[in-house]
Design an enzyme around this catalytic site. Structure first.
Site, PDB file in Angstrom:
ATOM      1  N   CYS A  24       0.827  -1.212   0.000  1.00  0.00           N
ATOM      2  CA  CYS A  24       0.000   0.000   0.000  1.00  0.00           C
ATOM      3  C   CYS A  24       0.863   1.264   0.000  1.00  0.00           C
ATOM      4  CB  CYS A  24      -0.907  -0.057   1.231  1.00  0.00           C
ATOM      5  SG  CYS A  24      -1.678   1.485   1.690  1.00  0.00           S
ATOM      6  N   CYS A  27       0.083   3.785   2.808  1.00  0.00           N
ATOM      7  CA  CYS A  27       0.568   3.252   4.095  1.00  0.00           C
ATOM      8  C   CYS A  27       2.037   3.624   4.297  1.00  0.00           C
ATOM      9  CB  CYS A  27       0.426   1.735   4.138  1.00  0.00           C
ATOM     10  SG  CYS A  27      -1.280   1.159   3.980  1.00  0.00           S
TER      11      CYS A  27
END
Length: 99
Positions: A24, A27
């Site tokens: 991600c 993230c």
């Protein structure tokens, strides 16, 4: 992780859970921001990162559908939830408002 997770969120100290995944992009942007939050707040906050790919049962228990998702707990109660990347000052303000 399941048994220790309930111990972690039952803390007197607020606990910020960061549900993330290695693949991600957002993230990865959030990780250094959370480090800044920890550096600023010190012992006033615990920050725990949970990989949704390795801890799917915990993620599904809290209906985490997208990453990053942050949940704030204190004494086992969920106080706040937010998906996406927030800036350091916004996260600090949320934590302080629930402390």
């Amino acid at each position: 992780m399941k048994s220790s997770f309930s111990k972690i969120i039952n803390s007197e100290t607020p606990v910020l859970i960061d549900f993330y995944a290695d693949w991600c992009g957002p993230c990865k942007m959030l990780a250094p921001i959370l480090k800044q939050v920890k550096d600023e707040m010190g012992e006033a906050i615990k920050i725990v990162k949970i990989d949704v790919d390795k801890n799917g049962s915990i993620a599904s228990k809290y209906n985490v559908r997208g990453v990053p998702t942050m949940l704030l707990f204190k004494k086992g109660k969920q106080l706040w939830r937010q998906s996406g990347v927030l800036q350091k000052n916004d996260i600090v303000q949320v934590i302080k408002s629930h402390s």
